[in-house]
Scaffold this motif. Structure first.
Motif, PDB file in Angstrom:
ATOM      1  N   THR A 105       0.820  -1.213   0.000  1.00 29.34           N
ATOM      2  CA  THR A 105       0.000   0.000   0.000  1.00 29.34           C
ATOM      3  C   THR A 105       0.851   1.260   0.000  1.00 29.34           C
ATOM      4  OG1 THR A 105      -1.680  -1.188   1.265  1.00 29.34           O
ATOM      5  CG2 THR A 105      -1.863   1.207   1.191  1.00 29.34           C
ATOM      6  N   ASN A 106       1.860   1.294   0.866  1.00 30.47           N
ATOM      7  CA  ASN A 106       2.690   2.488   1.008  1.00 30.47           C
ATOM      8  C   ASN A 106       4.071   2.271   0.407  1.00 30.47           C
ATOM      9  OD1 ASN A 106       0.672   3.864   2.544  1.00 30.47           O
ATOM     10  ND2 ASN A 106       1.275   2.659   4.331  1.00 30.47           N
ATOM     11  N   PRO A 107       4.619   3.273  -0.264  1.00 28.30           N
ATOM     12  CA  PRO A 107       5.968   3.150  -0.825  1.00 28.30           C
ATOM     13  C   PRO A 107       7.020   3.146   0.273  1.00 28.30           C
ATOM     14  CG  PRO A 107       5.152   5.376  -1.143  1.00 28.30           C
ATOM     15  CD  PRO A 107       4.014   4.582  -0.576  1.00 28.30           C
ATOM     16  N   PRO A 108       8.199   2.569   0.033  1.00 27.17           N
ATOM     17  CA  PRO A 108       9.254   2.568   1.053  1.00 27.17           C
ATOM     18  C   PRO A 108       9.854   3.952   1.241  1.00 27.17           C
ATOM     19  CG  PRO A 108      10.072   1.627  -0.994  1.00 27.17           C
ATOM     20  CD  PRO A 108       8.600   1.860  -1.182  1.00 27.17           C
ATOM     21  N   TYR A 109      10.589   4.094   2.312  1.00 30.05           N
ATOM     22  CA  TYR A 109      11.284   5.351   2.619  1.00 30.05           C
ATOM     23  C   TYR A 109      12.172   5.732   1.441  1.00 30.05           C
ATOM     24  CZ  TYR A 109      14.440   8.539   5.131  1.00 30.05           C
ATOM     25  OH  TYR A 109      15.187   9.629   5.543  1.00 30.05           O
ATOM     26  N   GLY A 110      11.972   6.972   0.960  1.00 25.76           N
ATOM     27  CA  GLY A 110      12.718   7.433  -0.217  1.00 25.76           C
ATOM     28  C   GLY A 110      11.812   7.679  -1.414  1.00 25.76           C
ATOM     29  N   TYR A 111      10.567   7.196  -1.316  1.00 21.60           N
ATOM     30  CA  TYR A 111       9.588   7.383  -2.394  1.00 21.60           C
ATOM     31  C   TYR A 111       8.308   7.988  -1.834  1.00 21.60           C
ATOM     32  CZ  TYR A 111      12.460   4.413  -5.429  1.00 21.60           C
ATOM     33  OH  TYR A 111      13.489   3.891  -6.177  1.00 21.60           O
ATOM     34  N   ARG A 112       7.515   8.544  -2.727  1.00 16.99           N
ATOM     35  CA  ARG A 112       6.188   9.046  -2.381  1.00 16.99           C
ATOM     36  C   ARG A 112       5.254   8.759  -3.543  1.00 16.99           C
ATOM     37  NH1 ARG A 112       5.439  13.840  -5.165  1.00 16.99           N
ATOM     38  NH2 ARG A 112       7.357  14.821  -5.960  1.00 16.99           N
ATOM     39  N   LYS A 113       3.948   8.730  -3.260  1.00 18.20           N
ATOM     40  CA  LYS A 113       2.973   8.472  -4.313  1.00 18.20           C
ATOM     41  C   LYS A 113       2.767   9.707  -5.188  1.00 18.20           C
ATOM     42  CE  LYS A 113       0.276   4.932  -1.900  1.00 18.20           C
ATOM     43  NZ  LYS A 113      -1.069   4.552  -1.401  1.00 18.20           N
ATOM     44  N   ASP A 114       2.519   9.448  -6.458  1.00 16.78           N
ATOM     45  CA  ASP A 114       2.191  10.532  -7.378  1.00 16.78           C
ATOM     46  C   ASP A 114       0.793  11.052  -7.030  1.00 16.78           C
ATOM     47  OD1 ASP A 114       1.605  12.209  -9.493  1.00 16.78           O
ATOM     48  OD2 ASP A 114       2.418  10.884 -11.027  1.00 16.78           O
TER      49      ASP A 114
END
Length: 416
Positions: free
Chosen positions: A33-42
């Motif tokens: 569901t959530n991206p790992p540390y270092g990424y964010r959702k568009d």
């Protein structure tokens, strides 16, 4: 009966959910569901991941520190000293979903969190599904799946870490470097191997040793009662040897790149591309012919059943098709193996050349330089037959192995 029916219902629901997950993963979609540390959702498309530059800088620093010889605990202490928000506190500060409890100290980094970051393939731009599983629908406990059961979807989002850097970190993580009782560290720890038994060489030091007395010795040597001989080499001598050889290697590769490429048994870039393209065309033609033979065999079988061709004719034609298909299968297998090997060799050579081009001149051997270039160092037993102590040392470089320079026996170095 109600209990039995409820259990059946729960079991069937579990099977359906698992089937949905498999179908979703097969369609090239990620399951987390959530991206790992270092990424964010568009913001415009929740299925896409974008690089969060602020957190990505920390991820790159963690990988760089690992290559510089720092372990997860040392990296965690350094990040805490620099007052870097840990992943949970960072997500909470930026209004993102937080799965873990809010930490009392937002700057406290756990060594396990650092180790998990160093092992995540997501930082290469890949999505990894089915990393965990459960024994049954009755259990809530998650169990880690072995890597062979993972489903890796490649190039699904921008990469933060380069493949060569990630590979080197994984190699370093296999050789855990524990500090000695004196608290001293040596950058060669974990890289030096015995030529005879293949064991690691221990770093030996003491508070009473001068720097020149620190040395490495085979871990299987125990005062002539072990299974191997001493294979003794002083740390300062080893550092001098590696630095000199590395300087000559970098200078030679930078000045004579084309000769170096040929000496490694590879073609020039143009020749390599032509050869790989020709083999890919041959592979595609062979695969198309195999598919065509399957269709021909199907039509031949229908004609035999309908009586259009006799059994004798069918046996003769089908035998010819089967023989051709078997020959093509063997040819395709050989071509795929050759292509994989040549592409990997070309990729490794390109990675090594890229590392060399990062350095114009190496004046000092640092842990970062050492770990970027050297895969392992093999130390042979000393030879005293001539009355002088002569010892052979082999330096194996990352991606390319042992390098022999012209007019120099690059694998042999003498130590007094």
């Amino acid at each position: 009966m109600n209990n039995v029916e409820n259990e059946w219902y729960a079991r069937d629901t579990s099977k359906k959910i698992r089937a949905v997950w498999k179908a979703k993963s097969s369609a090239g979609k990620r399951l987390c569901t959530n991206p790992p540390y270092g990424y964010r959702k568009d913001p415009e498309d929740k299925e896409l991941w974008l690089v969060d530059e602020e957190a990505a800088r920390v991820v790159r620093e963690i990988f760089s520190l690992c290559i510089a010889g720092f372990g997860p605990m040392q990296i965690a202490k350094r990040l805490q000293k620099e007052q870097v928000l840990n992943p949970t506190a960072y997500r909470e500060a930026h209004g993102l979903i937080v799965g873990n409890p809010t930490p009392a100290d937002p700057y406290h980094w756990d060594n396990k969190a650092v180790a998990a970051i160093l092992e995540r393939m997501e930082y290469l731009g890949h999505t990894v599904n089915f990393k965990v599983t459960k024994k049954s629908y009755k259990s809530k406990k998650r169990i880690k799946n072995p890597p062979e059961k993972w489903q890796i979807l490649r190039d699904t989002h921008p990469a933060i870490i380069e493949q060569a850097q990630w590979d080197r970190v994984q190699e370093l993580r296999k050789n855990k470097r524990r500090p000695t009782k004196t608290g001293k560290h040596n950058m060669f720890s974990g890289l030096v191997e015995c030529a005879d038994c293949g064991a690691k060489l221990y770093y030996c030091t003491s508070n009473y040793f001068e720097e020149r007395q620190d040395h490495f010795v085979c871990s299987n040597y125990k005062s002539n009662t072990g299974s191997c001989t001493a294979h003794f080499i002083r740390a300062v001598v080893l550092e001098k040897l590696v630095l000199e050889h590395l300087q000559r290697t970098v200078q030679y590769v930078r000045e004579y790149e084309s000769e170096f490429v040929r000496s490694m048994g590879d073609k020039s870039v143009t020749e390599r591309k032509k050869e790989l393209a020709a083999k890919r065309r041959t592979l595609m033609q062979s695969q198309r012919r195999m598919e065509e033979l399957d269709r021909l065999f199907g039509r031949l079988y229908e004609d035999n059943v309908s009586g259009k061709i006799s059994d004798e004719r069918f046996t003769k034609l089908s035998g010819g098709y089967e023989a051709e298909q078997k020959e093509l299968q063997e040819k395709v297998a050989i071509l795929q193996t050759e292509l994989t090997g040549q592409e990997e060799q070309a990729m490794n050579l390109d990675r090594f050349l890229a590392i060399v081009k990062k350095y114009t001149e190496i004046e000092e051997l640092t842990p970062t330089v050492l770990n970027e270039f050297v895969e392992k160092i093999i130390v042979h037993a000393p030879d005293k037959s001539t009355g002088k102590r002569v010892q052979q040392v082999e330096i194996s470089y990352n991606c390319v192995g042992v390098i022999e320079l012209p007019d120099t026996n690059a694998t042999n170095s003498k130590t007094a």
